[in-house]
Every structure is written in C-alpha cells, then in structure tokens.
Motif scaffolding. Structure first.
Motif, PDB file in Angstrom:
ATOM      1  N   ALA A   2       0.827  -1.213   0.000  1.00 44.02           N
ATOM      2  CA  ALA A   2       0.000   0.000   0.000  1.00 44.02           C
ATOM      3  C   ALA A   2       0.854   1.252   0.000  1.00 44.02           C
ATOM      4  CB  ALA A   2      -0.922  -0.006   1.215  1.00 44.02           C
ATOM      5  N   SER A   3       2.027   1.185   0.665  1.00 41.08           N
ATOM      6  CA  SER A   3       2.895   2.355   0.752  1.00 41.08           C
ATOM      7  C   SER A   3       3.468   2.741  -0.600  1.00 41.08           C
ATOM      8  CB  SER A   3       4.040   2.075   1.740  1.00 41.08           C
ATOM      9  OG  SER A   3       3.530   1.830   3.023  1.00 41.08           O
ATOM     10  N   MET A   4       3.603   1.742  -1.506  1.00 39.62           N
ATOM     11  CA  MET A   4       4.143   2.056  -2.829  1.00 39.62           C
ATOM     12  C   MET A   4       3.200   2.963  -3.587  1.00 39.62           C
ATOM     13  SD  MET A   4       5.566  -1.651  -3.964  1.00 39.62           S
ATOM     14  CE  MET A   4       6.730  -2.538  -2.931  1.00 39.62           C
ATOM     15  N   GLY A   5       1.929   2.606  -3.584  1.00 33.54           N
ATOM     16  CA  GLY A   5       0.922   3.460  -4.233  1.00 33.54           C
ATOM     17  C   GLY A   5       1.028   3.444  -5.741  1.00 33.54           C
ATOM     18  N   CYS A   6      -0.017   2.995  -6.418  1.00 30.62           N
ATOM     19  CA  CYS A   6       0.003   2.972  -7.884  1.00 30.62           C
ATOM     20  C   CYS A   6      -0.949   4.008  -8.480  1.00 30.62           C
ATOM     21  CB  CYS A   6      -0.361   1.582  -8.397  1.00 30.62           C
ATOM     22  SG  CYS A   6      -2.001   1.024  -7.887  1.00 30.62           S
ATOM     23  N   LEU A   7      -1.661   4.773  -7.632  1.00 30.96           N
ATOM     24  CA  LEU A   7      -2.609   5.759  -8.138  1.00 30.96           C
ATOM     25  C   LEU A   7      -1.959   6.774  -9.078  1.00 30.96           C
ATOM     26  CD1 LEU A   7      -5.476   6.876  -8.182  1.00 30.96           C
ATOM     27  CD2 LEU A   7      -4.923   8.202  -6.129  1.00 30.96           C
ATOM     28  N   PRO A   8      -0.775   7.339  -8.733  1.00 29.14           N
ATOM     29  CA  PRO A   8      -0.156   8.290  -9.666  1.00 29.14           C
ATOM     30  C   PRO A   8       0.112   7.668 -11.031  1.00 29.14           C
ATOM     31  CG  PRO A   8       0.862   8.452  -7.515  1.00 29.14           C
ATOM     32  CD  PRO A   8      -0.029   7.245  -7.471  1.00 29.14           C
ATOM     33  N   MET A   9       0.506   6.367 -11.048  1.00 34.71           N
ATOM     34  CA  MET A   9       0.759   5.693 -12.315  1.00 34.71           C
ATOM     35  C   MET A   9      -0.531   5.586 -13.127  1.00 34.71           C
ATOM     36  SD  MET A   9       3.934   5.099 -12.001  1.00 34.71           S
ATOM     37  CE  MET A   9       5.113   5.050 -10.647  1.00 34.71           C
ATOM     38  N   ILE A  10      -1.610   5.179 -12.447  1.00 29.38           N
ATOM     39  CA  ILE A  10      -2.890   4.998 -13.127  1.00 29.38           C
ATOM     40  C   ILE A  10      -3.385   6.323 -13.697  1.00 29.38           C
ATOM     41  CG2 ILE A  10      -5.309   4.374 -12.782  1.00 29.38           C
ATOM     42  CD1 ILE A  10      -4.364   2.423 -10.619  1.00 29.38           C
ATOM     43  N   ILE A  11      -3.186   7.394 -12.949  1.00 29.44           N
ATOM     44  CA  ILE A  11      -3.652   8.708 -13.381  1.00 29.44           C
ATOM     45  C   ILE A  11      -2.841   9.233 -14.555  1.00 29.44           C
ATOM     46  CG2 ILE A  11      -3.836  11.145 -12.705  1.00 29.44           C
ATOM     47  CD1 ILE A  11      -4.546  10.196  -9.896  1.00 29.44           C
ATOM     48  N   GLN A  12      -1.513   9.126 -14.462  1.00 24.23           N
ATOM     49  CA  GLN A  12      -0.681   9.812 -15.443  1.00 24.23           C
ATOM     50  C   GLN A  12      -0.514   9.065 -16.756  1.00 24.23           C
ATOM     51  OE1 GLN A  12       3.665  10.019 -14.870  1.00 24.23           O
ATOM     52  NE2 GLN A  12       3.389   8.783 -13.032  1.00 24.23           N
ATOM     53  N   PHE A  13      -0.605   7.736 -16.772  1.00 25.88           N
ATOM     54  CA  PHE A  13      -0.332   7.004 -18.005  1.00 25.88           C
ATOM     55  C   PHE A  13      -1.259   7.375 -19.164  1.00 25.88           C
ATOM     56  CE2 PHE A  13       2.429   3.104 -16.867  1.00 25.88           C
ATOM     57  CZ  PHE A  13       3.425   3.960 -16.462  1.00 25.88           C
ATOM     58  N   PRO A  14      -2.584   7.328 -18.994  1.00 29.56           N
ATOM     59  CA  PRO A  14      -3.434   7.702 -20.133  1.00 29.56           C
ATOM     60  C   PRO A  14      -3.238   9.156 -20.546  1.00 29.56           C
ATOM     61  CG  PRO A  14      -4.745   7.425 -18.140  1.00 29.56           C
ATOM     62  CD  PRO A  14      -3.382   6.888 -17.841  1.00 29.56           C
TER      63      PRO A  14
ATOM     64  N   ALA B 264      -1.732   9.995 -24.195  1.00 27.98           N
ATOM     65  CA  ALA B 264      -2.569  10.808 -25.082  1.00 27.98           C
ATOM     66  C   ALA B 264      -1.822  12.045 -25.556  1.00 27.98           C
ATOM     67  CB  ALA B 264      -3.861  11.203 -24.358  1.00 27.98           C
ATOM     68  N   PHE B 265      -1.096  12.692 -24.653  1.00 27.25           N
ATOM     69  CA  PHE B 265      -0.343  13.889 -25.027  1.00 27.25           C
ATOM     70  C   PHE B 265       0.761  13.548 -26.022  1.00 27.25           C
ATOM     71  CE2 PHE B 265       2.574  17.523 -23.563  1.00 27.25           C
ATOM     72  CZ  PHE B 265       1.959  18.422 -24.425  1.00 27.25           C
ATOM     73  N   TYR B 266       1.415  12.403 -25.800  1.00 28.40           N
ATOM     74  CA  TYR B 266       2.457  11.926 -26.719  1.00 28.40           C
ATOM     75  C   TYR B 266       1.896  11.795 -28.134  1.00 28.40           C
ATOM     76  CZ  TYR B 266       5.597   8.483 -28.912  1.00 28.40           C
ATOM     77  OH  TYR B 266       6.428   7.816 -29.759  1.00 28.40           O
ATOM     78  N   TYR B 267       0.765  11.097 -28.263  1.00 28.07           N
ATOM     79  CA  TYR B 267       0.187  10.883 -29.583  1.00 28.07           C
ATOM     80  C   TYR B 267      -0.395  12.168 -30.166  1.00 28.07           C
ATOM     81  CZ  TYR B 267       0.855   5.873 -29.513  1.00 28.07           C
ATOM     82  OH  TYR B 267       1.427   4.630 -29.514  1.00 28.07           O
ATOM     83  N   ALA B 268      -0.871  13.055 -29.313  1.00 24.92           N
ATOM     84  CA  ALA B 268      -1.362  14.338 -29.807  1.00 24.92           C
ATOM     85  C   ALA B 268      -0.234  15.113 -30.473  1.00 24.92           C
ATOM     86  CB  ALA B 268      -1.969  15.146 -28.661  1.00 24.92           C
ATOM     87  N   ILE B 269       0.953  15.054 -29.885  1.00 25.23           N
ATOM     88  CA  ILE B 269       2.117  15.728 -30.468  1.00 25.23           C
ATOM     89  C   ILE B 269       2.479  15.085 -31.805  1.00 25.23           C
ATOM     90  CG2 ILE B 269       4.599  16.152 -30.191  1.00 25.23           C
ATOM     91  CD1 ILE B 269       4.089  16.417 -27.180  1.00 25.23           C
ATOM     92  N   ARG B 270       2.471  13.765 -31.845  1.00 23.58           N
ATOM     93  CA  ARG B 270       2.850  13.061 -33.072  1.00 23.58           C
ATOM     94  C   ARG B 270       1.830  13.257 -34.181  1.00 23.58           C
ATOM     95  NH1 ARG B 270       7.204   8.930 -32.774  1.00 23.58           N
ATOM     96  NH2 ARG B 270       6.765   8.963 -34.982  1.00 23.58           N
TER      97      ARG B 270
END
Length: 260
Positions: A142-154, A158-164
């Motif tokens: 629980a201390s590791m926390g994956c919420l930031p990963m889940i939030i930032q990946f999409p 999306a921003f990566y592909y928007a640039i491309r």
C-alpha cells in the motif's frame, strides 16, 4: 512478502516507465495518422483529439508558438499530477525508514527458517512476516501506491500521440530547431536530462541500492534516445521539459520530507 523492500518500489517505478516507453515505441507506427474528429476509437476521440485541440488553441493564443504551447501543457500536466507523486515519494521514504527499523526482526525470522524449504515452513515464515508488518503498522504494498501511475499514463500517452498526430506542429520552429524534424542536439539534451533525473532519485540511497538500480536507470534515457533519433523534435522537447520538472519534483520532495 518477505522480499518486499524499498528497492522493490524503485524497481517497479523504473520498470513501469520502461513499459510506457516500449508501448509508445511499439504502437507509434500504427497511430501516426493525423488526429481528426473522424478518427476512430474512444481514446483517440476523448483523449488524443482533446490534447491536439488544446495544443493548437494554446499555440494560437501564444502567437502560433507551438513549442511554447507544448512546454506550457507539459508543465500543466506535471503540476496537476505533482501532489500525487509527492505523496507517493513521501510514503516510499516512510516505508524505507520503517523497514530499516524492523530489519533486525526480519533477519531473525529469515534465519529461523533458513534451512527449511518445505511448504509448511514457508507458510509459517510468511505468517510471521505478516504479523511483524502488522505489529509495526506497515503495509509495503500500500505504501508504494500505484494511483499516480494509473492517473498519469493515459494522460501522458494521449499527449504523446497528440504531439505526433497534430500536423500543424511540424510546420513551426522553436528556438534553433524545426518541431517536425529530428534534432540531434535536442535528443542528446533529453537523454542527459533523463539520466540526471534518475540520478536524482538515487540521492540518499545506500551504495548497495545504487548498484542494484544502476542498470535500470540507463534504460529510460537509452529508450528515449532511440525514439527521439527517429522522431520529430517536438517529442524530445516534451521529454526534456518533463524530465527537468521531475528533477525539481524529486528535490522538492526531499526538502519537504528529508530522510531521518
């Protein structure tokens, strides 16, 4: 359970970043068509197209400066995610401090079952480890926390592909380079920035942990370099700005929550 350490967090974090880069590299060939209202797929329509319109709208507001638009949006995304990332870093540091405290007791349990390889003994060792964690109110996973990963990946994907996939970007210059052409100097800058970002995450690590994470720290800069050498300069610009922000974020985290 007994093998959960703070290194697991750094390894997981680095590995997740590598998976993101591999995903971007592998999928880019199939998703390079210009993004439009008619592009199929809910992700393209709601995420990629939204960021593409955001890039164009902000660039128009900034005097058709697409480079500055990419920088501003990158910083905005990182600022939005920053509270979650700082909390994750704090939790990771607190977990390490607690793990250091219970390490002697963990070693005693491991020593107790060192020569026992049967399933029953392994189960008992895991139970004792679990009881030890509960005793010290420690939950490594629980201390590791994956919420930031889940939030930032999409968002980042999306921003990566928007640039491309926003063709208007390629027809504009920023600083010394054309945003639609490969720029070796900017690619080198992006690689160096991400290497320094990795070194920032190693601050405060003991020598053994630094050695363990050394190889993982080279993967992200190498992959970014490989992708950037075959990509428009807008992408290493995005990675450079994001990497610089992550360095600052890491230093802020260590200032707010110094190691004890």
């Amino acid at each position: 359970m007994q093998n959960r350490t703070v290194f697991t967090f750094f390894k997981k974090y680095s590995f997740t970043g590598i998976i993101l880069i591999i995903f971007l590299t592998g999928c880019s060939g199939a998703s390079n068509n210009p993004i439009t209202e008619d592009s199929p797929g809910w992700f393209d329509h709601y995420f990629v197209l939204t960021f593409s319109n955001f890039i164009k709208g902000l660039a128009s507001f900034l005097g058709d400066d697409y480079g500055l638009s990419i920088i501003v949006i990158t910083l905005f995304i990182r600022l939005a995610i920053m509270p979650f990332m700082l909390k994750q870093m704090k939790n990771s540091r607190e977990m390490k401090e607690k793990m250091d405290i219970i390490k002697p007791e963990m070693n005693e349990i491991k020593e107790k079952y060192k020569d026992k390889t049967d399933a029953d003994s392994k189960m008992k060792m895991q139970q004792e480890m679990t009881q030890l964690y509960q005793k010290h109110q420690l939950n490594p996973i629980a201390s590791m926390g994956c919420l930031p990963m889940i939030i930032q990946f999409p968002i980042l994907i999306a921003f990566y592909y928007a640039i491309r996939r926003t063709p208007e970007i390629a027809s504009h210059n920023f600083l010394w380079f054309n945003l639609g052409s490969t720029d070796i100097l900017l690619t080198i800058v992006a690689v160096v920035v991400y290497f320094l970002q990795f070194k920032a995450t190693q601050l405060g690590m003991d020598p053994k942990q630094k050695k363990q994470t050394a190889f993982m720290g080279l993967i992200s800069p190498i992959m970014i370099g490989i992708v950037s050498f075959n990509a428009p300069a807008a992408l290493p610009l995005y990675w450079t700005v994001g990497g610089l922000f992550l360095i600052g974020q890491t230093l802020i985290s260590r200032k707010l929550h110094p190691a004890k």
